[in-house]
Design a protein around this motif. Structure first.
Motif, PDB file in Angstrom:
ATOM      1  N   VAL A   1      -1.069   2.755   8.361  1.00 60.57           N
ATOM      2  CA  VAL A   1      -2.506   3.029   8.371  1.00 60.57           C
ATOM      3  C   VAL A   1      -3.036   2.567   9.725  1.00 60.57           C
ATOM      4  CG1 VAL A   1      -4.701   2.641   7.213  1.00 60.57           C
ATOM      5  CG2 VAL A   1      -2.584   2.633   5.887  1.00 60.57           C
ATOM      6  N   ALA A   2      -3.574   3.498  10.509  1.00 69.43           N
ATOM      7  CA  ALA A   2      -3.899   3.168  11.899  1.00 69.43           C
ATOM      8  C   ALA A   2      -5.392   3.235  12.207  1.00 69.43           C
ATOM      9  CB  ALA A   2      -3.140   4.096  12.848  1.00 69.43           C
ATOM     10  N   SER A   3      -6.243   3.413  11.198  1.00 69.22           N
ATOM     11  CA  SER A   3      -7.682   3.477  11.444  1.00 69.22           C
ATOM     12  C   SER A   3      -8.433   3.166  10.153  1.00 69.22           C
ATOM     13  CB  SER A   3      -8.094   4.857  11.954  1.00 69.22           C
ATOM     14  OG  SER A   3      -7.958   5.828  10.922  1.00 69.22           O
ATOM     15  N   ILE A   4      -9.712   2.859  10.296  1.00 69.80           N
ATOM     16  CA  ILE A   4     -10.550   2.637   9.119  1.00 69.80           C
ATOM     17  C   ILE A   4     -10.604   3.901   8.275  1.00 69.80           C
ATOM     18  CG2 ILE A   4     -12.894   2.136   8.330  1.00 69.80           C
ATOM     19  CD1 ILE A   4     -13.263   0.418  10.822  1.00 69.80           C
ATOM     20  N   GLU A   5     -10.739   5.045   8.918  1.00 72.92           N
ATOM     21  CA  GLU A   5     -10.821   6.311   8.187  1.00 72.92           C
ATOM     22  C   GLU A   5      -9.565   6.546   7.347  1.00 72.92           C
ATOM     23  OE1 GLU A   5     -12.017  10.955   9.036  1.00 72.92           O
ATOM     24  OE2 GLU A   5     -10.910   9.852  10.588  1.00 72.92           O
ATOM     25  N   GLU A   6      -8.404   6.256   7.913  1.00 72.49           N
ATOM     26  CA  GLU A   6      -7.165   6.425   7.155  1.00 72.49           C
ATOM     27  C   GLU A   6      -7.112   5.459   5.981  1.00 72.49           C
ATOM     28  OE1 GLU A   6      -3.632   6.307   9.528  1.00 72.49           O
ATOM     29  OE2 GLU A   6      -4.483   7.620  11.065  1.00 72.49           O
ATOM     30  N   LEU A   7      -7.588   4.243   6.183  1.00 77.38           N
ATOM     31  CA  LEU A   7      -7.602   3.267   5.094  1.00 77.38           C
ATOM     32  C   LEU A   7      -8.504   3.744   3.962  1.00 77.38           C
ATOM     33  CD1 LEU A   7      -6.701   0.338   4.199  1.00 77.38           C
ATOM     34  CD2 LEU A   7      -8.925  -0.403   5.091  1.00 77.38           C
ATOM     35  N   GLU A   8      -9.661   4.292   4.318  1.00 76.57           N
ATOM     36  CA  GLU A   8     -10.626   4.721   3.308  1.00 76.57           C
ATOM     37  C   GLU A   8     -10.164   5.951   2.537  1.00 76.57           C
ATOM     38  OE1 GLU A   8     -14.684   3.111   5.551  1.00 76.57           O
ATOM     39  OE2 GLU A   8     -14.202   5.249   5.564  1.00 76.57           O
ATOM     40  N   LYS A   9      -9.398   6.824   3.186  1.00 75.71           N
ATOM     41  CA  LYS A   9      -9.044   8.104   2.572  1.00 75.71           C
ATOM     42  C   LYS A   9      -7.628   8.152   2.009  1.00 75.71           C
ATOM     43  CE  LYS A   9     -12.274  10.884   5.288  1.00 75.71           C
ATOM     44  NZ  LYS A   9     -12.436  12.039   6.219  1.00 75.71           N
ATOM     45  N   ALA A  10      -6.820   7.155   2.296  1.00 78.99           N
ATOM     46  CA  ALA A  10      -5.417   7.195   1.867  1.00 78.99           C
ATOM     47  C   ALA A  10      -5.310   7.179   0.340  1.00 78.99           C
ATOM     48  CB  ALA A  10      -4.657   6.014   2.457  1.00 78.99           C
ATOM     49  N   ASP A  11      -4.257   7.788  -0.151  1.00 75.99           N
ATOM     50  CA  ASP A  11      -3.976   7.814  -1.582  1.00 75.99           C
ATOM     51  C   ASP A  11      -3.185   6.561  -1.938  1.00 75.99           C
ATOM     52  OD1 ASP A  11      -3.581   8.490  -4.196  1.00 75.99           O
ATOM     53  OD2 ASP A  11      -2.034   9.994  -3.804  1.00 75.99           O
ATOM     54  N   PHE A  12      -3.884   5.546  -2.443  1.00 74.96           N
ATOM     55  CA  PHE A  12      -3.268   4.281  -2.788  1.00 74.96           C
ATOM     56  C   PHE A  12      -3.337   4.036  -4.290  1.00 74.96           C
ATOM     57  CE2 PHE A  12      -4.538   2.484   1.605  1.00 74.96           C
ATOM     58  CZ  PHE A  12      -3.345   2.941   2.156  1.00 74.96           C
ATOM     59  N   GLU A  13      -2.464   3.156  -4.747  1.00 76.48           N
ATOM     60  CA  GLU A  13      -2.473   2.706  -6.132  1.00 76.48           C
ATOM     61  C   GLU A  13      -2.104   1.232  -6.161  1.00 76.48           C
ATOM     62  OE1 GLU A  13       0.586   4.400  -8.544  1.00 76.48           O
ATOM     63  OE2 GLU A  13       2.035   4.445  -6.899  1.00 76.48           O
ATOM     64  N   PRO A  14      -2.432   0.534  -7.261  1.00 79.02           N
ATOM     65  CA  PRO A  14      -1.989  -0.862  -7.376  1.00 79.02           C
ATOM     66  C   PRO A  14      -0.491  -0.896  -7.630  1.00 79.02           C
ATOM     67  CG  PRO A  14      -3.104  -0.170  -9.382  1.00 79.02           C
ATOM     68  CD  PRO A  14      -3.238   0.964  -8.413  1.00 79.02           C
ATOM     69  N   LEU A  15       0.234  -1.640  -6.796  1.00 76.74           N
ATOM     70  CA  LEU A  15       1.698  -1.651  -6.879  1.00 76.74           C
ATOM     71  C   LEU A  15       2.254  -2.900  -7.548  1.00 76.74           C
ATOM     72  CD1 LEU A  15       2.623  -0.247  -3.342  1.00 76.74           C
ATOM     73  CD2 LEU A  15       2.502   0.988  -5.511  1.00 76.74           C
ATOM     74  N   ALA A  16       1.599  -4.023  -7.361  1.00 73.75           N
ATOM     75  CA  ALA A  16       2.121  -5.264  -7.926  1.00 73.75           C
ATOM     76  C   ALA A  16       1.064  -6.349  -7.780  1.00 73.75           C
ATOM     77  CB  ALA A  16       3.402  -5.689  -7.216  1.00 73.75           C
ATOM     78  N   ALA A  17       1.230  -7.418  -8.536  1.00 75.01           N
ATOM     79  CA  ALA A  17       0.377  -8.599  -8.394  1.00 75.01           C
ATOM     80  C   ALA A  17       1.254  -9.778  -8.008  1.00 75.01           C
ATOM     81  CB  ALA A  17      -0.368  -8.890  -9.692  1.00 75.01           C
ATOM     82  N   ILE A  18       0.762 -10.607  -7.089  1.00 79.20           N
ATOM     83  CA  ILE A  18       1.517 -11.772  -6.631  1.00 79.20           C
ATOM     84  C   ILE A  18       0.643 -13.015  -6.730  1.00 79.20           C
ATOM     85  CG2 ILE A  18       3.027 -10.440  -5.100  1.00 79.20           C
ATOM     86  CD1 ILE A  18       1.277 -11.306  -2.774  1.00 79.20           C
ATOM     87  N   ASP A  19       1.292 -14.167  -6.859  1.00 74.03           N
ATOM     88  CA  ASP A  19       0.534 -15.405  -7.069  1.00 74.03           C
ATOM     89  C   ASP A  19       1.021 -16.567  -6.212  1.00 74.03           C
ATOM     90  OD1 ASP A  19       2.965 -15.909  -8.237  1.00 74.03           O
ATOM     91  OD2 ASP A  19       2.166 -16.415 -10.217  1.00 74.03           O
ATOM     92  N   TYR A  20       1.779 -16.272  -5.142  1.00 70.87           N
ATOM     93  CA  TYR A  20       2.397 -17.371  -4.394  1.00 70.87           C
ATOM     94  C   TYR A  20       1.751 -17.650  -3.038  1.00 70.87           C
ATOM     95  CZ  TYR A  20       4.922 -13.131  -2.869  1.00 70.87           C
ATOM     96  OH  TYR A  20       5.248 -11.859  -2.461  1.00 70.87           O
TER      97      TYR A  20
END
Length: 294
Positions: A219-238
């Motif tokens: 992800v190389a720009s704010i626009e790409e971050l806002e428009k990318a197709d993302f999903e929750p992949l995992a939760a971490i606690d460390y």
């Protein structure tokens, strides 16, 4: 990002073109207090305590200068997560948990860049770039170089001595190194040892997609971050909270002068691991705020 089981790229980008200066006044605050909401899992900032101008000063969130994000770029780290958001305290943690209803939904649009400028410490932009500015931040109320530190960065890092499968066989140094610069001005690289550690970050839901693990994709720009197709992949606690209070004097700014923008970059270390050279310890900024003039 120190994401067990996922591989970091061996790409390495030199910052030799940037000038550096000795760190004289930059260091950890005296206290960085947060509070965990036991229902939502949000760990929110409450106050920071520092020495400024020979006096002990404390600041709440409404007294700090909240920046705007002008530019963003992720490191080409081949890690499938781009950002993290708070997860409820009853969320199952681990890389291979069910990623459906068990994890918080992925923020959309401009809410993704706001994970950096909100008051929640367990929300962050992960693995910012080092070959180009990872973050360019403007302060609507200009930062004045007052006696003592002038702005604060909190980042998420492994406990010192822990290991990540991203850099197997190598103990984490604690905080991740950070390069700070003034646009068209001086820069400095802040070592791991300059940060202070201020407790657990809480549970974080990591959002991204599998394409980010492919070579050459980031992800190389704010626009790409806002428009990318993302999903929750995992939760971490460390993760732990690592904090640095930065003095503009260490960037060559005379006392009493003002700064409108700063740039942040990762400053990873090309490290020999059990599986070869890896670029380890890319910084994950969770909280950047300016301090008011004294």
């Amino acid at each position: 990002m120190k994401f067990a089981g996922l591989f970091l790229s061996t790409c390495f980008y030199s910052l030799l073109a940037l000038s550096s200066s000795a760190i004289a006044n930059t260091g950890p605050p005296l206290a960085f207090d947060t509070q965990l909401d036991l229902l939502s899992g949000e760990r929110s900032f409450k106050q920071i305590v520092l020495e400024r101008g020979g006096k002990i000063q404390s600041y709440r969130i409404d007294q700090l200068i909240r920046p705007t994000v002008d530019a963003y770029a992720q490191a080409p780290a081949r890690i499938p997560v781009a950002f993290g958001s708070p997860a409820p305290t009853n969320t199952s943690t681990g890389l291979f948990q069910d990623t459906s209803a068990a994890l918080p939904s992925t923020p959309v649009g401009a809410d993704r860049i706001k994970v950096l400028t909100d008051e929640y410490i367990n929300s962050a932009l992960l693995n910012i770039a080092e070959d180009i500015p990872g973050l360019a931040l403007s302060f609507p109320e200009l930062l004045m170089n007052s006696p003592g530190p002038d702005f604060v960065v909190a980042e998420l890092g492994l406990p010192k001595g822990a290991q990540s499968n991203g850099c197997p066989g190598v103990e984490a140094p604690g905080a991740d190194r950070l390069t700070v610069s003034i646009p068209n001005g001086r820069s400095m690289t802040i070592p791991h040892t300059a940060f202070g550690e201020f407790g657990p970050a809480g549970i974080i839901a990591n959002h991204g997609n599998r394409a980010l693990a492919q070579n050459g994709i980031r992800v190389a720009s704010i626009e790409e971050l806002e428009k990318a197709d993302f999903e929750p992949l995992a939760a971490i606690d460390y993760f732990r909270i690592w904090v640095i209070a930065i003095d503009l004097s260490d960037l060559g700014i005379p006392e009493g002068e003002f700064v409108a923008q700063v740039e942040l970059r990762s400053s990873g270390i090309l490290t020999e691991t059990e599986v070869g050279l890896r670029n380890c310890w890319l910084i994950d900024p969770a909280f950047v705020m300016g301090l008011p003039a004294t």
